[in-house]
Design a protein around this motif. Structure first.
Motif, PDB file in Angstrom:
ATOM      1  N   ASP A  45       0.821  -1.212   0.000  1.00  0.00           N
ATOM      2  CA  ASP A  45       0.000   0.000   0.000  1.00  0.00           C
ATOM      3  C   ASP A  45       0.858   1.267   0.000  1.00  0.00           C
ATOM      4  OD1 ASP A  45       1.007  -0.270   2.585  1.00  0.00           O
ATOM      5  OD2 ASP A  45      -0.784   0.572   3.512  1.00  0.00           O
ATOM      6  N   ALA A  46       2.125   1.132  -0.318  1.00  0.00           N
ATOM      7  CA  ALA A  46       3.069   2.249  -0.209  1.00  0.00           C
ATOM      8  C   ALA A  46       2.741   3.395  -1.155  1.00  0.00           C
ATOM      9  CB  ALA A  46       4.487   1.758  -0.466  1.00  0.00           C
ATOM     10  N   LYS A  47       2.934   4.583  -0.660  1.00  0.00           N
ATOM     11  CA  LYS A  47       2.901   5.809  -1.461  1.00  0.00           C
ATOM     12  C   LYS A  47       4.342   6.313  -1.494  1.00  0.00           C
ATOM     13  CE  LYS A  47      -1.507   5.933  -2.139  1.00  0.00           C
ATOM     14  NZ  LYS A  47      -1.930   5.254  -3.325  1.00  0.00           N
ATOM     15  N   ILE A  48       4.879   6.428  -2.694  1.00  0.00           N
ATOM     16  CA  ILE A  48       6.298   6.749  -2.862  1.00  0.00           C
ATOM     17  C   ILE A  48       6.445   8.063  -3.604  1.00  0.00           C
ATOM     18  CG2 ILE A  48       8.472   5.956  -3.885  1.00  0.00           C
ATOM     19  CD1 ILE A  48       7.081   3.090  -3.808  1.00  0.00           C
ATOM     20  N   THR A  49       7.297   8.924  -3.082  1.00  0.00           N
ATOM     21  CA  THR A  49       7.673  10.148  -3.791  1.00  0.00           C
ATOM     22  C   THR A  49       9.197  10.182  -3.858  1.00  0.00           C
ATOM     23  OG1 THR A  49       7.656  11.467  -1.758  1.00  0.00           O
ATOM     24  CG2 THR A  49       5.644  11.475  -3.101  1.00  0.00           C
ATOM     25  N   PHE A  50       9.697  10.617  -5.003  1.00  0.00           N
ATOM     26  CA  PHE A  50      11.142  10.667  -5.243  1.00  0.00           C
ATOM     27  C   PHE A  50      11.458  11.918  -6.039  1.00  0.00           C
ATOM     28  CE2 PHE A  50      14.546  10.058  -8.318  1.00  0.00           C
ATOM     29  CZ  PHE A  50      15.604   9.713  -7.497  1.00  0.00           C
ATOM     30  N   GLU A  51      12.575  12.551  -5.699  1.00  0.00           N
ATOM     31  CA  GLU A  51      13.072  13.694  -6.463  1.00  0.00           C
ATOM     32  C   GLU A  51      14.580  13.584  -6.584  1.00  0.00           C
ATOM     33  OE1 GLU A  51      11.969  17.486  -4.873  1.00  0.00           O
ATOM     34  OE2 GLU A  51       9.875  17.260  -5.474  1.00  0.00           O
ATOM     35  N   ALA A  52      15.091  13.922  -7.769  1.00  0.00           N
ATOM     36  CA  ALA A  52      16.534  13.999  -7.996  1.00  0.00           C
ATOM     37  C   ALA A  52      16.853  15.365  -8.581  1.00  0.00           C
ATOM     38  CB  ALA A  52      17.005  12.901  -8.952  1.00  0.00           C
ATOM     39  N   LYS A  53      17.916  15.965  -8.106  1.00  0.00           N
ATOM     40  CA  LYS A  53      18.359  17.253  -8.645  1.00  0.00           C
ATOM     41  C   LYS A  53      19.177  16.989  -9.906  1.00  0.00           C
ATOM     42  CE  LYS A  53      17.584  20.274  -4.980  1.00  0.00           C
ATOM     43  NZ  LYS A  53      17.672  19.812  -3.661  1.00  0.00           N
ATOM     44  N   VAL A  54      18.731  17.544 -11.028  1.00  0.00           N
ATOM     45  CA  VAL A  54      19.396  17.341 -12.317  1.00  0.00           C
ATOM     46  C   VAL A  54      20.848  17.792 -12.255  1.00  0.00           C
ATOM     47  CG1 VAL A  54      19.419  18.024 -14.749  1.00  0.00           C
ATOM     48  CG2 VAL A  54      17.259  17.466 -13.631  1.00  0.00           C
ATOM     49  N   ASP A  55      21.113  18.867 -11.538  1.00  0.00           N
ATOM     50  CA  ASP A  55      22.467  19.407 -11.451  1.00  0.00           C
ATOM     51  C   ASP A  55      23.450  18.430 -10.800  1.00  0.00           C
ATOM     52  OD1 ASP A  55      23.668  21.688 -12.469  1.00  0.00           O
ATOM     53  OD2 ASP A  55      23.937  22.557 -10.473  1.00  0.00           O
ATOM     54  N   SER A  56      22.935  17.378 -10.163  1.00  0.00           N
ATOM     55  CA  SER A  56      23.813  16.404  -9.501  1.00  0.00           C
ATOM     56  C   SER A  56      24.191  15.237 -10.409  1.00  0.00           C
ATOM     57  CB  SER A  56      23.136  15.874  -8.228  1.00  0.00           C
ATOM     58  OG  SER A  56      22.111  14.947  -8.526  1.00  0.00           O
ATOM     59  N   ILE A  57      23.836  15.320 -11.688  1.00  0.00           N
ATOM     60  CA  ILE A  57      24.145  14.234 -12.623  1.00  0.00           C
ATOM     61  C   ILE A  57      25.654  14.032 -12.719  1.00  0.00           C
ATOM     62  CG2 ILE A  57      24.302  15.549 -14.772  1.00  0.00           C
ATOM     63  CD1 ILE A  57      22.449  13.372 -15.998  1.00  0.00           C
ATOM     64  N   ASN A  58      26.072  12.769 -12.754  1.00  0.00           N
ATOM     65  CA  ASN A  58      27.497  12.463 -12.794  1.00  0.00           C
ATOM     66  C   ASN A  58      27.714  11.232 -13.675  1.00  0.00           C
ATOM     67  OD1 ASN A  58      30.144  11.670 -12.364  1.00  0.00           O
ATOM     68  ND2 ASN A  58      30.073  11.985 -10.159  1.00  0.00           N
ATOM     69  N   THR A  59      28.398  11.430 -14.805  1.00  0.00           N
ATOM     70  CA  THR A  59      28.746  10.324 -15.695  1.00  0.00           C
ATOM     71  C   THR A  59      30.259  10.098 -15.722  1.00  0.00           C
ATOM     72  OG1 THR A  59      28.929  11.747 -17.639  1.00  0.00           O
ATOM     73  CG2 THR A  59      26.750  10.781 -17.181  1.00  0.00           C
ATOM     74  N   LYS A  60      30.949  10.709 -14.766  1.00  0.00           N
ATOM     75  CA  LYS A  60      32.413  10.630 -14.654  1.00  0.00           C
ATOM     76  C   LYS A  60      33.112  11.315 -15.828  1.00  0.00           C
ATOM     77  CE  LYS A  60      32.152   6.449 -11.931  1.00  0.00           C
ATOM     78  NZ  LYS A  60      32.450   5.029 -11.840  1.00  0.00           N
ATOM     79  N   ASN A  61      32.412  12.292 -16.441  1.00  0.00           N
ATOM     80  CA  ASN A  61      32.986  13.064 -17.533  1.00  0.00           C
ATOM     81  C   ASN A  61      32.356  14.452 -17.481  1.00  0.00           C
ATOM     82  OD1 ASN A  61      32.891  14.262 -20.309  1.00  0.00           O
ATOM     83  ND2 ASN A  61      34.146  12.480 -20.797  1.00  0.00           N
ATOM     84  N   GLU A  62      33.142  15.458 -17.074  1.00  0.00           N
ATOM     85  CA  GLU A  62      32.608  16.806 -16.868  1.00  0.00           C
ATOM     86  C   GLU A  62      31.974  17.392 -18.125  1.00  0.00           C
ATOM     87  OE1 GLU A  62      34.649  20.201 -14.913  1.00  0.00           O
ATOM     88  OE2 GLU A  62      35.654  18.618 -13.771  1.00  0.00           O
ATOM     89  N   GLN A  63      32.611  17.188 -19.270  1.00  0.00           N
ATOM     90  CA  GLN A  63      32.080  17.743 -20.518  1.00  0.00           C
ATOM     91  C   GLN A  63      30.720  17.119 -20.838  1.00  0.00           C
ATOM     92  OE1 GLN A  63      34.733  17.403 -23.862  1.00  0.00           O
ATOM     93  NE2 GLN A  63      33.365  18.501 -25.230  1.00  0.00           N
ATOM     94  N   ARG A  64      30.618  15.809 -20.701  1.00  0.00           N
ATOM     95  CA  ARG A  64      29.348  15.123 -20.970  1.00  0.00           C
ATOM     96  C   ARG A  64      28.287  15.551 -19.953  1.00  0.00           C
ATOM     97  NH1 ARG A  64      30.641   9.563 -21.769  1.00  0.00           N
ATOM     98  NH2 ARG A  64      31.012   9.451 -19.540  1.00  0.00           N
ATOM     99  N   ASP A  65      28.678  15.677 -18.680  1.00  0.00           N
ATOM    100  CA  ASP A  65      27.728  16.122 -17.656  1.00  0.00           C
ATOM    101  C   ASP A  65      27.186  17.508 -17.996  1.00  0.00           C
ATOM    102  OD1 ASP A  65      28.321  13.741 -16.393  1.00  0.00           O
ATOM    103  OD2 ASP A  65      29.489  14.670 -14.780  1.00  0.00           O
ATOM    104  N   GLY A  66      28.054  18.393 -18.451  1.00  0.00           N
ATOM    105  CA  GLY A  66      27.626  19.730 -18.855  1.00  0.00           C
ATOM    106  C   GLY A  66      26.640  19.680 -20.006  1.00  0.00           C
ATOM    107  N   HIS A  67      26.911  18.796 -20.972  1.00  0.00           N
ATOM    108  CA  HIS A  67      25.994  18.647 -22.111  1.00  0.00           C
ATOM    109  C   HIS A  67      24.638  18.117 -21.637  1.00  0.00           C
ATOM    110  CE1 HIS A  67      25.166  16.953 -26.411  1.00  0.00           C
ATOM    111  NE2 HIS A  67      24.601  18.126 -26.228  1.00  0.00           N
ATOM    112  N   LEU A  68      24.651  17.140 -20.725  1.00  0.00           N
ATOM    113  CA  LEU A  68      23.399  16.585 -20.211  1.00  0.00           C
ATOM    114  C   LEU A  68      22.582  17.630 -19.443  1.00  0.00           C
ATOM    115  CD1 LEU A  68      24.614  13.076 -19.053  1.00  0.00           C
ATOM    116  CD2 LEU A  68      23.069  13.580 -20.958  1.00  0.00           C
ATOM    117  N   LYS A  69      23.251  18.568 -18.796  1.00  0.00           N
ATOM    118  CA  LYS A  69      22.560  19.622 -18.043  1.00  0.00           C
ATOM    119  C   LYS A  69      22.027  20.724 -18.960  1.00  0.00           C
ATOM    120  CE  LYS A  69      25.503  18.856 -14.037  1.00  0.00           C
ATOM    121  NZ  LYS A  69      26.541  19.454 -13.169  1.00  0.00           N
TER     122      LYS A  69
END
Length: 175
Positions: A45-69
């Motif tokens: 019967d669970a009610k679940i809420t989740f939020e992630a901050k987009v700015d915290s994305i990490n692909t271990k590549n700063e240039q790619r992370d910047g593109h994703l943002k």
């Protein structure tokens, strides 16, 4: 009714997307929060809420992370948060569930279904009651407005439309 909060130090929120259709690029969100409210011990019967901050994305590549943002993908400046709210949970057996809910990315809200593996509940050495879950699913990034695309010289796709979602989650029961 019990309230559970995500234990971020023992959880991972991950995604995988095919790059050049031959390998996966993995990414993580490092700043997120989730709350689960449930009266039933098996979370049906669970009610679940989740939020992630987009700015915290990490692909271990700063240039790619910047593109994703950037506006090519998530547009972190205009749409800083990814949200999920559950709509139902279906218990398949003692360890397997289907979690349905609404996922919002870039103000596009779509229904998603996730497979859930329930690992159970335990009490840690410090007296905290914890529950463990592994979630997986797949979405189309284009349905959520992440439409950037490119092709190789040979005509191959650079980034797949399908994105695999993976989460290893440990919850702490609140007093």
């Amino acid at each position: 009714m019990a309230t559970w909060k995500i234990d971020a130090s023992h959880s991972e929120i991950e995604f995988k997307v095919k790059h050049l259709m031959i390998t996966n690029v993995n990414g993580f969100f490092t700043d997120y929060d989730a709350t689960v409210e449930a009266a039933n011990d098996d979370f049906t019967d669970a009610k679940i809420t989740f939020e992630a901050k987009v700015d915290s994305i990490n692909t271990k590549n700063e240039q790619r992370d910047g593109h994703l943002k950037s506006d090519d993908f998530f547009n972190a400046a205009e749409f800083p948060v990814i949200k999920f709210e559950s709509t139902s949970i279906v218990k398949k057996d003692n360890e397997h569930y289907k979690l349905n809910g609404n996922l919002t990315i870039r103000d596009n809200t779509k229904p998603v279904e996730l497979d859930v593996e329930y690992a159970g509940v335990t009490v840690d050495p410090w007296g905290q009651t914890k529950a463990g879950f592994e979630l997986s699913g797949k979405i189309s990034r284009k349905e959520f407005g992440l439409k950037w695309t490119a092709t190789t010289e040979a005509g191959g796709i650079v980034v797949s439309d399908d994105v695999k979602l993976l989460a290893n989650v440990q919850l702490i029961k609140q007093a």
